[in-house]
Design a protein around this motif. Sequence first.
Motif, short mmCIF file in Angstrom:
data_model
loop_
_atom_site.label_atom_id
_atom_site.label_comp_id
_atom_site.label_asym_id
_atom_site.label_seq_id
_atom_site.Cartn_x
_atom_site.Cartn_y
_atom_site.Cartn_z
N THR A 49 0.87 -1.17 0.00
CA THR A 49 0.00 0.00 0.00
C THR A 49 0.90 1.21 0.00
O THR A 49 1.86 1.28 0.77
N ALA A 115 -6.05 -0.85 -6.11
CA ALA A 115 -7.21 -0.16 -5.55
C ALA A 115 -6.76 1.21 -5.10
O ALA A 115 -5.72 1.35 -4.47
N MET A 117 -7.86 4.39 -2.82
CA MET A 117 -8.76 4.71 -1.72
C MET A 117 -9.40 6.07 -1.95
O MET A 117 -8.70 7.05 -2.20
N LEU A 122 -13.13 1.78 -2.06
CA LEU A 122 -11.93 1.47 -2.83
C LEU A 122 -12.35 1.32 -4.29
O LEU A 122 -13.28 0.58 -4.60
N ARG A 124 -11.32 -0.03 -7.85
CA ARG A 124 -10.42 -1.06 -8.36
C ARG A 124 -9.99 -0.81 -9.80
O ARG A 124 -10.77 -0.33 -10.61
N ASP A 145 -11.71 -4.32 1.03
CA ASP A 145 -13.00 -3.66 1.12
C ASP A 145 -13.64 -3.88 2.49
O ASP A 145 -14.27 -3.00 3.04
#
Length: 149
Positions: A49, A115, A117, A122, A124, A145
């Motif tokens: 992330t 994904a 945010m 989220l 995709r 999710d």
Amino acid sequence: MSNSEGPATEPDTEVGHPGIVEPVLDMDLRLLVDLMDSDEAKEAAVGVTLNVPGGIVSGNIIGREAYLDSWDALTRGSGMSGLSGFQREAERALDRAGVPKPTDFPRWIHLRDAAVMTPNQLVRFPIWRGRLADVSGWFLGVLRDDPKA
């Protein structure tokens, strides 16, 4: 001499302007991207992330060649079939024009099953590409999710 953006380079005295200044990149993330780029089988992926300008992006880091294969597969056979092979052809055109390739470190990070945010959800995307220099923070693992999952 240096600044907070990265190391300064010596000025190019023949042209009379400073050299290119590259931002200081996170060495661990650079090495992770290099590792994915060196995967000739194009099967390696690591969930991450990323904190980037404009928000948070999450997905599986993949190598550049795996990204290009995914790009071609997504655009082939769709309404975007004219874009299949676009990125590889653009690179070949730059090679023919003699534009030097940066080989000292990766400049892009590529994600599969990405994904982004947003405040409410989220969103995709099958693949995502961003400048490695724009990543200001990261961690291993992907956003879900359902936070209970």
